[in-house]
Design an enzyme around this catalytic site. Structure first.
Site, PDB file in Angstrom:
ATOM      1  N   PHE A 152       0.818  -1.198   0.000  1.00 10.35           N
ATOM      2  CA  PHE A 152       0.000   0.000   0.000  1.00 10.35           C
ATOM      3  C   PHE A 152       0.860   1.260   0.000  1.00 10.35           C
ATOM      4  O   PHE A 152       0.456   2.309   0.499  1.00 10.35           O
ATOM      5  CB  PHE A 152      -0.929   0.006   1.219  1.00 10.35           C
ATOM      6  CG  PHE A 152      -1.876  -1.169   1.252  1.00 10.35           C
ATOM      7  CD1 PHE A 152      -3.034  -1.171   0.484  1.00 10.35           C
ATOM      8  CD2 PHE A 152      -1.598  -2.279   2.033  1.00 10.35           C
ATOM      9  CE1 PHE A 152      -3.904  -2.257   0.512  1.00 10.35           C
ATOM     10  CE2 PHE A 152      -2.464  -3.363   2.068  1.00 10.35           C
ATOM     11  CZ  PHE A 152      -3.617  -3.347   1.308  1.00 10.35           C
ATOM     12  N   GLU A 155       3.988   6.247  -4.164  1.00 16.84           N
ATOM     13  CA  GLU A 155       5.194   6.778  -4.797  1.00 16.84           C
ATOM     14  C   GLU A 155       5.457   8.178  -4.267  1.00 16.84           C
ATOM     15  O   GLU A 155       4.546   8.976  -4.095  1.00 16.84           O
ATOM     16  CB  GLU A 155       5.029   6.806  -6.312  1.00 16.84           C
ATOM     17  CG  GLU A 155       5.010   5.428  -6.933  1.00 16.84           C
ATOM     18  CD  GLU A 155       4.935   5.492  -8.443  1.00 16.84           C
ATOM     19  OE1 GLU A 155       5.479   6.439  -9.033  1.00 16.84           O
ATOM     20  OE2 GLU A 155       4.307   4.607  -9.041  1.00 16.84           O
ATOM     21  N   LYS A 204      -6.638  -5.323  -1.681  1.00 15.37           N
ATOM     22  CA  LYS A 204      -5.819  -4.371  -2.426  1.00 15.37           C
ATOM     23  C   LYS A 204      -6.653  -3.617  -3.452  1.00 15.37           C
ATOM     24  O   LYS A 204      -6.620  -2.384  -3.535  1.00 15.37           O
ATOM     25  CB  LYS A 204      -4.670  -5.121  -3.109  1.00 15.37           C
ATOM     26  CG  LYS A 204      -3.873  -4.297  -4.115  1.00 15.37           C
ATOM     27  CD  LYS A 204      -3.175  -3.113  -3.468  1.00 15.37           C
ATOM     28  CE  LYS A 204      -2.321  -2.377  -4.498  1.00 15.37           C
ATOM     29  NZ  LYS A 204      -1.619  -1.237  -3.916  1.00 15.37           N
ATOM     30  N   GLY A 253      -9.342  18.464  -8.216  1.00 19.16           N
ATOM     31  CA  GLY A 253      -8.306  18.810  -9.193  1.00 19.16           C
ATOM     32  C   GLY A 253      -8.567  18.139 -10.522  1.00 19.16           C
ATOM     33  O   GLY A 253      -9.714  17.990 -10.944  1.00 19.16           O
ATOM     34  N   GLY A 257      -3.751   9.688 -11.401  1.00 20.12           N
ATOM     35  CA  GLY A 257      -2.962   9.042 -12.452  1.00 20.12           C
ATOM     36  C   GLY A 257      -2.056   8.023 -11.805  1.00 20.12           C
ATOM     37  O   GLY A 257      -2.339   7.518 -10.719  1.00 20.12           O
ATOM     38  N   CYS A 260      -1.114   2.798 -10.281  1.00 18.56           N
ATOM     39  CA  CYS A 260      -2.037   1.963  -9.494  1.00 18.56           C
ATOM     40  C   CYS A 260      -3.501   2.260  -9.746  1.00 18.56           C
ATOM     41  O   CYS A 260      -4.237   1.394 -10.221  1.00 18.56           O
ATOM     42  CB  CYS A 260      -1.722   2.122  -8.003  1.00 18.56           C
ATOM     43  SG  CYS A 260      -0.137   1.404  -7.516  1.00 18.56           S
ATOM     44  N   LYS A 320       2.416  12.859  -9.911  1.00 14.39           N
ATOM     45  CA  LYS A 320       2.338  13.428  -8.569  1.00 14.39           C
ATOM     46  C   LYS A 320       3.741  13.911  -8.194  1.00 14.39           C
ATOM     47  O   LYS A 320       4.725  13.543  -8.854  1.00 14.39           O
ATOM     48  CB  LYS A 320       1.843  12.389  -7.558  1.00 14.39           C
ATOM     49  CG  LYS A 320       2.780  11.201  -7.376  1.00 14.39           C
ATOM     50  CD  LYS A 320       2.244  10.193  -6.368  1.00 14.39           C
ATOM     51  CE  LYS A 320       2.235  10.745  -4.977  1.00 14.39           C
ATOM     52  NZ  LYS A 320       1.871   9.708  -3.968  1.00 14.39           N
ATOM     53  N   ARG A 327       3.407   7.405 -15.724  1.00 14.67           N
ATOM     54  CA  ARG A 327       2.364   6.450 -16.101  1.00 14.67           C
ATOM     55  C   ARG A 327       0.983   7.042 -15.811  1.00 14.67           C
ATOM     56  O   ARG A 327       0.696   7.407 -14.693  1.00 14.67           O
ATOM     57  CB  ARG A 327       2.566   5.124 -15.356  1.00 14.67           C
ATOM     58  CG  ARG A 327       3.710   4.289 -15.902  1.00 14.67           C
ATOM     59  CD  ARG A 327       3.944   3.036 -15.092  1.00 14.67           C
ATOM     60  NE  ARG A 327       4.556   3.329 -13.803  1.00 14.67           N
ATOM     61  CZ  ARG A 327       4.919   2.393 -12.919  1.00 14.67           C
ATOM     62  NH1 ARG A 327       4.719   1.125 -13.197  1.00 14.67           N
ATOM     63  NH2 ARG A 327       5.474   2.742 -11.772  1.00 14.67           N
TER      64      ARG A 327
END
Length: 430
Positions: A152, A155, A204, A253, A257, A260, A320, A327
């Site tokens: 979990f 990034e 998940k 916003g 993206g 995941c 982010k 990706r």
């Protein structure tokens, strides 16, 4: 414990080095020899704050090593983590080719009892699939167990998330396997939930789908706020005080993206379809998110009737902050749409521009700084909420641009400040 982690992407590399930091002996395996060469030279194949330092420390302490020799890694490990990619197929289902290949190699090379751990995000039932593949490729029967321990991590915050998890989910096929996993994760000092393998696999997907739903929901509220004259920031703040809702993932916003949420939401829709269930809510979540990233262009068109020939600075390319990952990044679709409208795009990102040159094929101008990117432009679109961009020198920027227009795709710029400097400011839902 003696561990091997097969796959050195975000999940595999971060998990491997964090287990090593806790004192385990870890072998990280990847079939990409260039990536292994980089790691052995202490060069990181991904950008993640703090990762390089952690790898260097554990290499020096001889707790982690990197190899392409999966045979040796399997033979010398007690616990084998599978952390390879499961990219989406054209129909949205997860591609399990890499999982299958790794399972086959484990079956071929295992020499005694092994605990095989699925760390990759996989469809419900993959544990049974891996078991079948391992047994099929064994030269002679060797005992093993299958466990699902979904990750979990986020990034940009992956090490912190790995070392301080909210919870540890262990989907185990036997008591022996569950106890081994509990012991391995004890140092993390996090709540542990033991489930069956299929439930862990579903946890998940369900977790990511729910977070994606919150994002698309607040973006829909933002779109309504614009029409009725409300401020979505205040609405989200008021909602967040309700403990049943919470204030996380309520930032309106241009949508989500990354590697995941887009992949996992689509995969869960397909998992539902495979058992003849129409997951209507999640389909809408996916549809809303695809459309939301173009809100910044809609705002730009409210100012300019014709975008032909205009110059626009796109600030932030990664999906982010604190990552170089593009990706499913909204920036890609936004830039493509701007180019289609004959807009000249100048782009800047603190980290991700090298990756962007490999992905964004359109002709755009890459800039070495924020100030270079904004010089002479007719509008600025903020796409990624890097701290450097939020805290930019807007006074100087105001003297460099052709037109003082800011389209804030993340609602993070101080609107009072920039408006006091003469900018036209447009956020999402404000």
């Amino acid at each position: 414990m003696k561990l091997s982690v097969i796959g050195t992407g975000y999940v595999g590399l971060v998990s491997g080095v964090c287990f090593a930091e806790l004192g385990n002996q870890v072998i990280c395996v990847d079939k990409d020899s260039e990536k292994i060469k980089m790691l052995n030279n202490l060069e990181m194949p991904i950008y993640e704050p703090g990762l390089k330092e952690l790898v260097q420390n554990n290499v020096q302490e001889s707790r982690i090593s990197f190899t392409s020799d999966i045979k040796e890694a399997v033979a010398s490990s007690d616990v084998i983590f599978i952390a390879v990619g499961t990219p989406p197929l054209p129909n949205g289902q997860a591609d399990l080719r890499f999982i299958e290949a790794v399972a086959a190699s484990i079956g071929k090379y295992m020499n005694d009892y092994k605990l095989i751990v699925n760390k990759s995000t996989v469809p419900v039932g993959t544990g049974d699939f891996v078991r079948e593949i391992v047994m099929k490729h064994q030269a002679e029967p060797v005992d093993f167990d299958i466990v699902s321990v979904p990750e979990f991590l986020r990034e940009g915050n992956a090490i912190q998330d790995s070392m301080n998890p909210d919870r540890v989910i262990i989907g185990a096929s036997s008591n022996k396997a569950a106890e081994i996993m509990k012991k391995l994760h004890e140092p993390f000092n996090a709540p542990v939930l033991i489930t069956d393998v299929k439930s862990a696999e579903m946890i998940k997907y369900a977790s990511n789908a729910f977070l994606a739903t919150k994002i698309s929901f607040i973006n829909e509220i933002a779109n309504i706020c614009e029409k009725v004259g409300a401020n979505v920031k205040e609405v989200a703040k008021g909602m967040g005080y309700d403990k049943r809702i919470g204030d996380k993932f309520l930032n309106a916003g241009i949508g989500y993206g990354g590697s995941c949420f887009p992949k996992d939401t689509t995969a869960l829709v397909e998992i539902a379809a495979s058992v003849d269930y129409d997951f209507k809510i999640l389909k809408s979540v996916v549809d809303v998110n695809k459309k939301q990233r173009f809100k910044v262009i809609d705002s730009l068109k409210q100012i300019y009737d014709n975008l032909d020939g205009k110059k626009v600075a796109v600030l932030g390319l990664a999906f982010k902050p604190n990552t170089d990952d593009l990706r499913e990044a909204p920036s890609i679709n936004i830039i493509e749409e701007l180019i289609a409208k004959n807009v000249h795009v100048k782009a800047y990102d603190p980290i991700a521009m090298n990756n962007a040159t490999k992905i964004i094929r359109n002709t755009i101008t890459y800039s070495s700084s924020v100030l270079e990117a904004v010089e002479g432009v007719d509008a600025i679109i903020l796409v990624t909420e890097w701290h450097e961009l939020i805290e930019a020198d807007w006074f100087t920027i105001g003297n460099l641009v052709n037109k003082k227009i800011i389209i804030d795709g993340r609602n993070v710029i101080d609107s009072d400040l920039v408006e006091s400097l003469g900018f036209i400011y447009k956020g999402i839902g404000v």
